[in-house]
Scaffold this active site. Structure first.
Site, PDB file in Angstrom:
ATOM      1  N   GLY A  21      39.361  42.979  34.235  1.00  0.00           N
ATOM      2  CA  GLY A  21      40.787  42.971  34.498  1.00  0.00           C
ATOM      3  C   GLY A  21      41.625  44.060  33.849  1.00  0.00           C
ATOM      4  O   GLY A  21      42.850  43.987  33.900  1.00  0.00           O
ATOM      5  N   GLY A  22      40.982  45.064  33.260  1.00  0.00           N
ATOM      6  CA  GLY A  22      41.760  46.148  32.630  1.00  0.00           C
ATOM      7  C   GLY A  22      42.692  46.835  33.623  1.00  0.00           C
ATOM      8  O   GLY A  22      43.887  47.016  33.359  1.00  0.00           O
ATOM      9  N   LYS A  23      42.147  47.175  34.784  1.00  0.00           N
ATOM     10  CA  LYS A  23      42.969  47.884  35.779  1.00  0.00           C
ATOM     11  C   LYS A  23      43.999  46.941  36.391  1.00  0.00           C
ATOM     12  O   LYS A  23      45.113  47.346  36.685  1.00  0.00           O
ATOM     13  CB  LYS A  23      42.085  48.539  36.842  1.00  0.00           C
ATOM     14  CG  LYS A  23      41.196  49.612  36.234  1.00  0.00           C
ATOM     15  CD  LYS A  23      40.461  50.412  37.251  1.00  0.00           C
ATOM     16  CE  LYS A  23      39.473  51.338  36.573  1.00  0.00           C
ATOM     17  NZ  LYS A  23      38.347  50.626  35.922  1.00  0.00           N
TER      18      LYS A  23
ATOM     19  N   ASP B 178      36.449  39.130  42.490  1.00  0.00           N
ATOM     20  CA  ASP B 178      35.221  39.640  41.862  1.00  0.00           C
ATOM     21  C   ASP B 178      34.125  38.649  42.213  1.00  0.00           C
ATOM     22  O   ASP B 178      34.319  37.436  42.069  1.00  0.00           O
ATOM     23  CB  ASP B 178      35.383  39.763  40.345  1.00  0.00           C
ATOM     24  CG  ASP B 178      34.310  40.663  39.740  1.00  0.00           C
ATOM     25  OD1 ASP B 178      34.612  41.816  39.380  1.00  0.00           O
ATOM     26  OD2 ASP B 178      33.145  40.198  39.650  1.00  0.00           O
TER      27      ASP B 178
ATOM     28  N   ARG C 252      32.606  36.382  35.441  1.00  0.00           N
ATOM     29  CA  ARG C 252      33.540  37.487  35.148  1.00  0.00           C
ATOM     30  C   ARG C 252      34.940  37.166  35.665  1.00  0.00           C
ATOM     31  O   ARG C 252      35.940  37.604  35.101  1.00  0.00           O
ATOM     32  CB  ARG C 252      32.998  38.800  35.727  1.00  0.00           C
ATOM     33  CG  ARG C 252      31.828  39.354  34.880  1.00  0.00           C
ATOM     34  CD  ARG C 252      31.197  40.561  35.508  1.00  0.00           C
ATOM     35  NE  ARG C 252      32.016  41.751  35.522  1.00  0.00           N
ATOM     36  CZ  ARG C 252      32.031  42.682  34.581  1.00  0.00           C
ATOM     37  NH1 ARG C 252      31.274  42.556  33.513  1.00  0.00           N
ATOM     38  NH2 ARG C 252      32.795  43.756  34.696  1.00  0.00           N
TER      39      ARG C 252
ATOM     40  N   ASP D  88      32.047  37.718  47.863  1.00  0.00           N
ATOM     41  CA  ASP D  88      31.316  38.979  47.956  1.00  0.00           C
ATOM     42  C   ASP D  88      32.259  39.965  48.662  1.00  0.00           C
ATOM     43  O   ASP D  88      32.587  39.798  49.840  1.00  0.00           O
ATOM     44  CB  ASP D  88      30.040  38.752  48.775  1.00  0.00           C
ATOM     45  CG  ASP D  88      29.289  40.049  49.044  1.00  0.00           C
ATOM     46  OD1 ASP D  88      29.781  41.127  48.636  1.00  0.00           O
ATOM     47  OD2 ASP D  88      28.207  39.979  49.660  1.00  0.00           O
TER      48      ASP D  88
ATOM     49  N   ASP E 135      37.022  49.402  42.673  1.00  0.00           N
ATOM     50  CA  ASP E 135      36.453  49.876  41.400  1.00  0.00           C
ATOM     51  C   ASP E 135      35.044  49.288  41.301  1.00  0.00           C
ATOM     52  O   ASP E 135      34.855  48.213  40.744  1.00  0.00           O
ATOM     53  CB  ASP E 135      37.365  49.394  40.255  1.00  0.00           C
ATOM     54  CG  ASP E 135      36.938  49.946  38.916  1.00  0.00           C
ATOM     55  OD1 ASP E 135      36.494  51.103  38.845  1.00  0.00           O
ATOM     56  OD2 ASP E 135      37.044  49.199  37.918  1.00  0.00           O
TER      57      ASP E 135
ATOM     58  N   CYS F 140      32.566  54.505  36.950  1.00  0.00           N
ATOM     59  CA  CYS F 140      32.500  55.105  35.609  1.00  0.00           C
ATOM     60  C   CYS F 140      31.134  55.765  35.427  1.00  0.00           C
ATOM     61  O   CYS F 140      30.504  55.637  34.391  1.00  0.00           O
ATOM     62  CB  CYS F 140      32.819  54.102  34.523  1.00  0.00           C
ATOM     63  SG  CYS F 140      31.852  52.606  34.569  1.00  0.00           S
TER      64      CYS F 140
HETATM   65  N1  SAM Z   1      38.068  46.777  37.796  1.00  0.00           N
HETATM   66  C1  SAM Z   1      37.489  46.136  36.639  1.00  0.00           C
HETATM   67  C2  SAM Z   1      38.340  46.439  35.428  1.00  0.00           C
HETATM   68  O1  SAM Z   1      39.066  47.422  35.415  1.00  0.00           O
HETATM   69  O2  SAM Z   1      38.255  45.670  34.466  1.00  0.00           O
HETATM   70  C3  SAM Z   1      36.056  46.582  36.421  1.00  0.00           C
HETATM   71  C4  SAM Z   1      35.186  46.333  37.613  1.00  0.00           C
HETATM   72  S1  SAM Z   1      33.479  46.592  37.280  1.00  0.00           S
HETATM   73  C5  SAM Z   1      33.369  48.305  37.269  1.00  0.00           C
HETATM   74  C6  SAM Z   1      32.743  46.178  38.793  1.00  0.00           C
HETATM   75  C7  SAM Z   1      32.864  44.708  39.135  1.00  0.00           C
HETATM   76  O3  SAM Z   1      32.344  44.538  40.460  1.00  0.00           O
HETATM   77  C8  SAM Z   1      32.066  43.759  38.266  1.00  0.00           C
HETATM   78  O4  SAM Z   1      32.929  42.869  37.619  1.00  0.00           O
HETATM   79  C9  SAM Z   1      31.155  43.006  39.245  1.00  0.00           C
HETATM   80  O5  SAM Z   1      31.054  41.630  38.958  1.00  0.00           O
HETATM   81  C10 SAM Z   1      31.868  43.229  40.557  1.00  0.00           C
HETATM   82  N2  SAM Z   1      31.027  43.157  41.766  1.00  0.00           N
HETATM   83  C11 SAM Z   1      29.719  43.464  41.913  1.00  0.00           C
HETATM   84  N3  SAM Z   1      29.332  43.266  43.188  1.00  0.00           N
HETATM   85  C12 SAM Z   1      30.426  42.828  43.859  1.00  0.00           C
HETATM   86  C13 SAM Z   1      30.663  42.420  45.186  1.00  0.00           C
HETATM   87  N4  SAM Z   1      29.694  42.446  46.114  1.00  0.00           N
HETATM   88  N5  SAM Z   1      31.894  42.002  45.525  1.00  0.00           N
HETATM   89  C14 SAM Z   1      32.880  41.957  44.607  1.00  0.00           C
HETATM   90  N6  SAM Z   1      32.708  42.309  43.331  1.00  0.00           N
HETATM   91  C15 SAM Z   1      31.510  42.744  42.950  1.00  0.00           C
END
Ligand code: SAM
Length: 376
Positions: free
Chosen positions: A177-179, A196, A201, A229, A247, A302
């Site tokens: 949730g930072g963004k 998500d 998470r 998803d 992201d 990232c």
């Molecule tokens: N945007 C977040 C932040 O700023 O805190 C960080 C996101 S992190 C890079 C990527 C996220 O994508 C993870 O929390 C993961 O659980 C989620 N994720 C993975 N596969 C996914 C999917 N098919 N649909 C939705 N979210 C997914």
């Protein structure tokens, strides 16, 4: 003599070593002479930024300034903007050559719209070369924390998204949730959808929101949190959002080099790692479909990996047109990177998007971002 025990307890090839081997072979080719210094920075302690929480009542700014930090967004470089020849946007129309990927060199002669940054987003960083750590944020009388510690470069995708008053916004992969917090600081969003796929998470995301945002701003008429998803979002909602943040999960290069726990380079996660570019593409396609015509989509990762960055965006532009009849325009982010060039090091000459590359004196990133606008 005491026999060394580590050989039985430690794996022969820890994921962090496998990650370093992989990065050495791919990034030395991709980044050429930049790789040794980027590598040294990636293996060193990273720098944080303190995203100011406007909803907190304490005098946090004075406190941070007294420690020697500054808001990097009020110390931006507004002089010597890139020439108007360079400042423009790129139409992603198919070229005669069949290469539909827009190049920055194709963008001559157009005038860029002015850059609007929300005055409410503030992020404090210590000066270049100063690796002082932030103290943990403290709660105010309402229990809200004064700042959120994050990679300051992670803020750039939120700024680039350029949320305007009343916008309907989707954050497709939102946890932890930072963004999201940065987007909420703009206080401009009409309705915010947070998603998500990971339930655990998503719970963390809820906790973060409760620690930073007053309850009246988290009601059902302002915000929705789901655990779908994201690749299937097109089955739920299409042509809806003014802004979409995608992201995506990626090889999280810094984490993969530093932590063996939960490391995507561990042998058992090889299949998952290999499938990442496909997952990223599907998530970006879902984000493109979820945006309304003239809506904007921000793709971010990232990782430094070209395969997970530019290649994914290239394929999405192609598939959106071929399979969905959606024309996209790549938005030039150089006015933003130019403004922030005192704080971050950006990769030179990327043909698509912008990337913060880690540097020992300013150890943020990596963060890649590319912004697309739906023309149809
Ligand atoms: N945007 C977040 C932040 O700023 O805190 C960080 C996101 S992190 C890079 C990527 C996220 O994508 C993870 O929390 C993961 O659980 C989620 N994720 C993975 N596969 C996914 C999917 N098919 N649909 C939705 N979210 C997914």
């Amino acid at each position: 003599r005491v026999k060394e025990k580590w050989a039985v307890t430690r794996t022969k090839h820890p994921p962090t070593s496998l990650a370093l081997q992989h990065f050495d072979s791919t990034y030395s080719v991709q980044l050429c002479q930049l790789w040794p210094s980027v590598r040294a920075a990636l293996l060193s302690e990273k720098k944080y930024g303190a995203l100011l929480n406007n909803f907190c009542h304490d005098a946090v700014v004075a406190n941070l300034e007294a420690q020697g930090c500054r808001d990097f967004l009020s110390d931006t470089d507004t002089e010597a903007q890139p020439s108007s020849e360079q400042e423009s946007e790129v139409a992603a129309d198919e070229e005669a050559s069949g290469d539909s990927t827009p190049k920055k060199s194709d963008i001559d002669g157009q005038q860029l719209p002015p850059l609007h940054l929300s005055p409410h987003i503030k992020c404090f960083v210590f000066p270049r070369g100063d690796i002082t750590r932030f103290k943990p944020a403290r709660p105010d009388m309402c229990g809200l924390l004064g700042y959120y510690l994050m990679d300051a470069a992670s803020l750039l995708p939120c700024l680039a998204l350029d949320v305007q008053e009343g916008h309907n916004v989707l954050d497709l992969c939102a946890a932890p949730g930072g963004k999201t917090l940065a987007l909420l600081q703009t206080q401009a969003i009409g309705f915010l959808c947070l998603n998500d796929s990971s339930v655990s998470r998503t719970l963390r995301l809820r906790k973060v929101l409760n620690s930073y945002v007053p309850k009246p701003l988290l009601t059902d008429d302002k915000l929705r949190i789901t655990s779908f998803d994201g690749t299937k979002w097109g089955e739920i909602e299409r042509n809806t959002f003014d802004r979409v943040l995608v992201d995506v999960p990626c090889t999280t290069d810094r984490h993969s080099l530093m932590e063996d726990d939960n490391n995507i380079f561990s042998k058992i996660r090889t299949g998952e790692r290999r499938k990442l570019p496909q997952l990223q593409l599907e998530l970006l396609m879902a984000g493109i479909e979820a945006a309304c015509p003239s809506g904007e989509i921000l793709y971010s990762t990232c990782t430094l990996s070209q395969t997970q960055n530019q290649s994914v965006v290239e394929q999405a532009i192609y598939l959106a047109r071929e399979n969905h009849g959606i024309q996209l325009q790549v938005v030039d982010l150089r006015p933003l990177t130019h403004m922030c060039r005192k704080t971050f090091h950006f990769a030179p000459d990327l043909h698509l998007g912008e990337m913060v590359i880690p540097h020992l004196a300013s150890n943020f990133g990596p963060i890649y971002m590319c912004k697309l606008r739906r023309l149809t």
